[in-house]
Design a protein around this motif. Structure first.
Motif, PDB file in Angstrom:
ATOM      1  N   ALA A  39       7.669  10.340  -2.102  1.00 23.28           N
ATOM      2  CA  ALA A  39       6.468  10.749  -2.844  1.00 23.28           C
ATOM      3  C   ALA A  39       6.835  11.237  -4.245  1.00 23.28           C
ATOM      4  CB  ALA A  39       5.732  11.838  -2.077  1.00 23.28           C
ATOM      5  N   ARG A  89      -9.854   0.070   4.243  1.00 25.33           N
ATOM      6  CA  ARG A  89      -9.168   1.355   4.027  1.00 25.33           C
ATOM      7  C   ARG A  89      -7.933   1.129   3.159  1.00 25.33           C
ATOM      8  NH1 ARG A  89      -9.249   5.335   7.490  1.00 25.33           N
ATOM      9  NH2 ARG A  89      -8.035   6.314   5.850  1.00 25.33           N
ATOM     10  N   MET A  97       4.306   5.832   1.857  1.00 27.52           N
ATOM     11  CA  MET A  97       4.760   7.228   1.758  1.00 27.52           C
ATOM     12  C   MET A  97       4.556   7.953   3.090  1.00 27.52           C
ATOM     13  SD  MET A  97       3.878   8.549  -2.062  1.00 27.52           S
ATOM     14  CE  MET A  97       2.261   7.850  -2.234  1.00 27.52           C
ATOM     15  N   LEU A  98       3.390   7.687   3.723  1.00 27.45           N
ATOM     16  CA  LEU A  98       3.119   8.327   5.017  1.00 27.45           C
ATOM     17  C   LEU A  98       4.166   7.941   6.048  1.00 27.45           C
ATOM     18  CD1 LEU A  98      -0.760   8.114   5.492  1.00 27.45           C
ATOM     19  CD2 LEU A  98       0.680  10.172   5.369  1.00 27.45           C
ATOM     20  N   GLU A  99       4.598   6.678   5.984  1.00 26.05           N
ATOM     21  CA  GLU A  99       5.574   6.196   6.961  1.00 26.05           C
ATOM     22  C   GLU A  99       7.014   6.508   6.558  1.00 26.05           C
ATOM     23  OE1 GLU A  99       4.602   2.077   7.452  1.00 26.05           O
ATOM     24  OE2 GLU A  99       2.799   2.528   8.635  1.00 26.05           O
ATOM     25  N   GLY A 100       7.178   7.197   5.434  1.00 25.77           N
ATOM     26  CA  GLY A 100       8.515   7.621   5.010  1.00 25.77           C
ATOM     27  C   GLY A 100       9.343   6.506   4.400  1.00 25.77           C
ATOM     28  N   GLN A 149       0.319   4.415  -0.302  1.00 22.24           N
ATOM     29  CA  GLN A 149      -0.060   5.600   0.481  1.00 22.24           C
ATOM     30  C   GLN A 149       0.531   5.485   1.884  1.00 22.24           C
ATOM     31  OE1 GLN A 149      -1.554   8.104  -1.067  1.00 22.24           O
ATOM     32  NE2 GLN A 149      -1.528   6.821  -2.884  1.00 22.24           N
ATOM     33  N   THR A 150       0.381   4.291   2.463  1.00 21.63           N
ATOM     34  CA  THR A 150       0.934   4.061   3.796  1.00 21.63           C
ATOM     35  C   THR A 150       2.451   4.133   3.756  1.00 21.63           C
ATOM     36  OG1 THR A 150      -0.919   2.574   4.133  1.00 21.63           O
ATOM     37  CG2 THR A 150       0.834   2.467   5.763  1.00 21.63           C
ATOM     38  N   ASP A 156       0.870  -1.178   0.000  1.00 27.36           N
ATOM     39  CA  ASP A 156       0.000   0.000   0.000  1.00 27.36           C
ATOM     40  C   ASP A 156       0.911   1.233   0.000  1.00 27.36           C
ATOM     41  OD1 ASP A 156      -1.586   2.128   0.511  1.00 27.36           O
ATOM     42  OD2 ASP A 156      -2.639   1.242   2.219  1.00 27.36           O
ATOM     43  N   ARG A 198      -6.590   7.002  -5.216  1.00 28.23           N
ATOM     44  CA  ARG A 198      -5.232   7.492  -5.232  1.00 28.23           C
ATOM     45  C   ARG A 198      -5.113   8.361  -6.473  1.00 28.23           C
ATOM     46  NH1 ARG A 198      -3.542   1.532  -4.778  1.00 28.23           N
ATOM     47  NH2 ARG A 198      -4.768   1.081  -2.968  1.00 28.23           N
ATOM     48  N   TYR A 241       7.243   8.260  -6.428  1.00 30.56           N
ATOM     49  CA  TYR A 241       5.935   7.642  -6.675  1.00 30.56           C
ATOM     50  C   TYR A 241       5.183   8.390  -7.785  1.00 30.56           C
ATOM     51  CZ  TYR A 241       1.118   6.205  -6.006  1.00 30.56           C
ATOM     52  OH  TYR A 241      -0.155   5.749  -6.230  1.00 30.56           O
TER      53      TYR A 241
END
Ligand SMILES: Nc1ncnc2c1ncn2[C@@H]1O[C@H](COP(=O)(O)OP(=O)(O)OP(=O)(O)O)[C@@H](O)[C@H]1O
Ligand SMILES: [Mg+2]
Length: 457
Positions: A299, A445, A292-295, A289-290, A287, A450, A302
């Motif tokens: 991004a 979720r 990227m959120l978690e580094g 998105q996760t 996933d 995206r 991507y």
């Protein structure tokens, strides 16, 4: 009639004046190919061309490997010119038979050669038209089995993205067919006769990835006894498939990004940089998105990779296709059975539909193959598939049945609307807020929209 200039590659020493004149008169634009500089030809690929390979050129035919690469790699209709002696050479006969449309024994009239060249070009063009014909779709694509709406949408997406050179990002659960889709895109694209190079970004240790991707020069480090061409360069002119891109270590993400921006590579220990023309397809089950959120994933990289996006539908949302795939696999592996099998029993079919298929098509293949070997009767039973517990539809209470139906309806609606919550909620007849709440409750979720996607419908 010959107003449009067409490219004719000439691999050999020199075209005779007479032949060159006639070729020009018929609209051919002659380009000489030096076998020692084969990579230059890899720019070809946007259209078809014809070629003459002059096997009478001394020295040139000694390097059979280079000759094979030349004749096999590109969308060119080749005609060989040979002397009578050459047709006794088994290696050259094989090359002509496998890769050339025709051969002309010299001495021969220039007109005979020009006619053969025109014919070879025509044959390659026919192939080109046939494989791009949108009417030709028979419900399958590049070896993919499936007729459900989700798969038809996938085939449409494949055809659409194959027509451009923009990067494609394929997301989907494990075993859904991401690699098969990447192949299908390449096979449908103008680059199909050029290399398709896959690299599993997760399987290569980070310290080797750099040299694996970009190659190195002789002497770049201890043990580098000769120059090594990296995977990116090997894909020049074709498609580079970055599989499991979500597992690419952060330190390698920076150099991949640099390559995508500049389209140039620098071999380790090299002096300058080399331009490379590749079409990028990447895939992952992660996933993003996760990630990227978690580094864990940049991004900016991507967004470079994910210009066009394709989502592979999970097997559990493909309805009748599950049976179609099971039958297909039974046919494919039937020879492994110790007796003549008549197919799947009703209980096995019920189980195929009731089961959730976390491992998707790959798991289905494995279960069917195992069942074919283990089956003791004439029909495959649910227990042969190790799905004995799924013969009865799982929900026992009305609440559970409702929950299962709701979950499936939401998944299908999200797929159909490419994860756009508003549209999916409208179709389901609920508010966006309710849909969001249900996604959380059902653990769905991450399936919402995206950015920048073209696929799914
Ligand atoms: N629609 C299909 N029809 C026939 N075979 C399929 C289909 N989809 C997938 N397969 C087969 O299922 C197996 C898994 O497919 P593939 O390797 O493309 O999946 P993947 O999404 O890349 O999996 P992973 O995430 O595990 O790498 C392969 O053997 C492939 O040939
Ligand atoms: Mg894969």
């Amino acid at each position: 009639m010959y107003g449009e200039s067409r490219t004719l590659y000439f691999a050999g020493r020199a075209v005779s004046e007479d032949l060159a004149e006639r070729l020009h008169a018929r609209g051919w634009n002659i380009e000489y190919v030096n076998p020692a500089k084969l990579p230059r030809l890899s720019r070809h690929g946007k259209g078809v061309a014809a070629g003459i390979v002059d096997m009478t050129s001394s020295g040139f035919i000694k390097d059979i490997e280079a000759l094979t690469a030349l004749l096999s790699g590109y969308r060119i209709g080749w005609v060989a010119t040979v002397t009578a002696d050459h047709t006794d050479d088994p290696e050259l006969c094989r090359l002509i038979r496998d890769f050339c449309f025709d051969y002309v024994t010299v001495p021969s009239s220039a007109d005979r050669i020009v006619d053969a060249v025109g014919h070879a070009y025509g044959m390659v063009s026919l192939h080109d038209v046939a494989s791009n014909d949108p009417q030709k779709s028979d419900g399958t694509e590049g070896g993919m089995v499936g007729n459900c709406e989700a798969m038809k949408a996938l085939y449409r997406s494949i055809r659409k993205v194959a027509m451009t050179d923009a990067p494609v990002f394929i997301s989907g659960e494990s075993g859904t067919g991401k690699e098969l889709t990447a192949h299908a895109i390449h096979e449908r694209s103008a680059r199909r006769s050029q290399p398709f190079v896959a690299i599993n970004c997760g399987a290569i240790p980070p310290h080797l990835l750099q040299s694996e991707l970009f190659g190195y020069e002789r002497g770049a480090f201890t043990g580098a006894n000769q120059r090594k061409i990296g995977r990116v360069e090997a894909a020049d002119g074709g498609t580079l498939f970055l599989d499991e891109i979500g597992d690419l270590p952060l330190e390698s993400q920076a150099s991949l990004l640099r390559f995508l921006q500049e389209r140039k590579i620098e071999r380790l220990g090299g002096q300058g940089s080399t331009s490379v023309d590749v079409r990028i397809i990447s895939a992952t089950h992660v996933d993003m998105q996760t990630a990227m959120l978690e580094g864990r994933f940049r991004a900016d990289l991507y967004h470079r990779l994910c210009v066009l996006q394709i989502d592979e539908p999970p097997l559990r949302t493909r309805g009748k296709d599950i049976e179609l795939l099971a039958d297909h696999m039974l046919e494919r592996f039937r020879k492994d059975a110790s007796r003549r099998l008549r197919g799947f029993s009703p209980c096995a079919i019920a189980a195929l539909h009731n089961y959730g298929w976390p491992g998707n098509v790959r798991e289905l293949i494995n279960r069917v193959r195992r069942a074919i070997v283990m089956c003791e009767g004439r029909q495959i039973l649910a227990s042969d598939l190790e799905l004995g517990d799924y013969v009865e539809a799982a929900p026992t209470t009305l609440a559970q049945a409702r929950e299962a139906a709701e979950r499936q309806a939401i998944e299908v609606a999200l797929l159909r609307h490419r994860g756009r919550l508003g549209e999916a909620a409208d179709e389901l007849g609920i508010s966006r807020v309710t849909l969001y709440r249900m996604l959380t409750a059902y653990g769905l979720r991450g399936k919402e929209e995206r950015p920048l996607r073209v696929s799914g419908g």
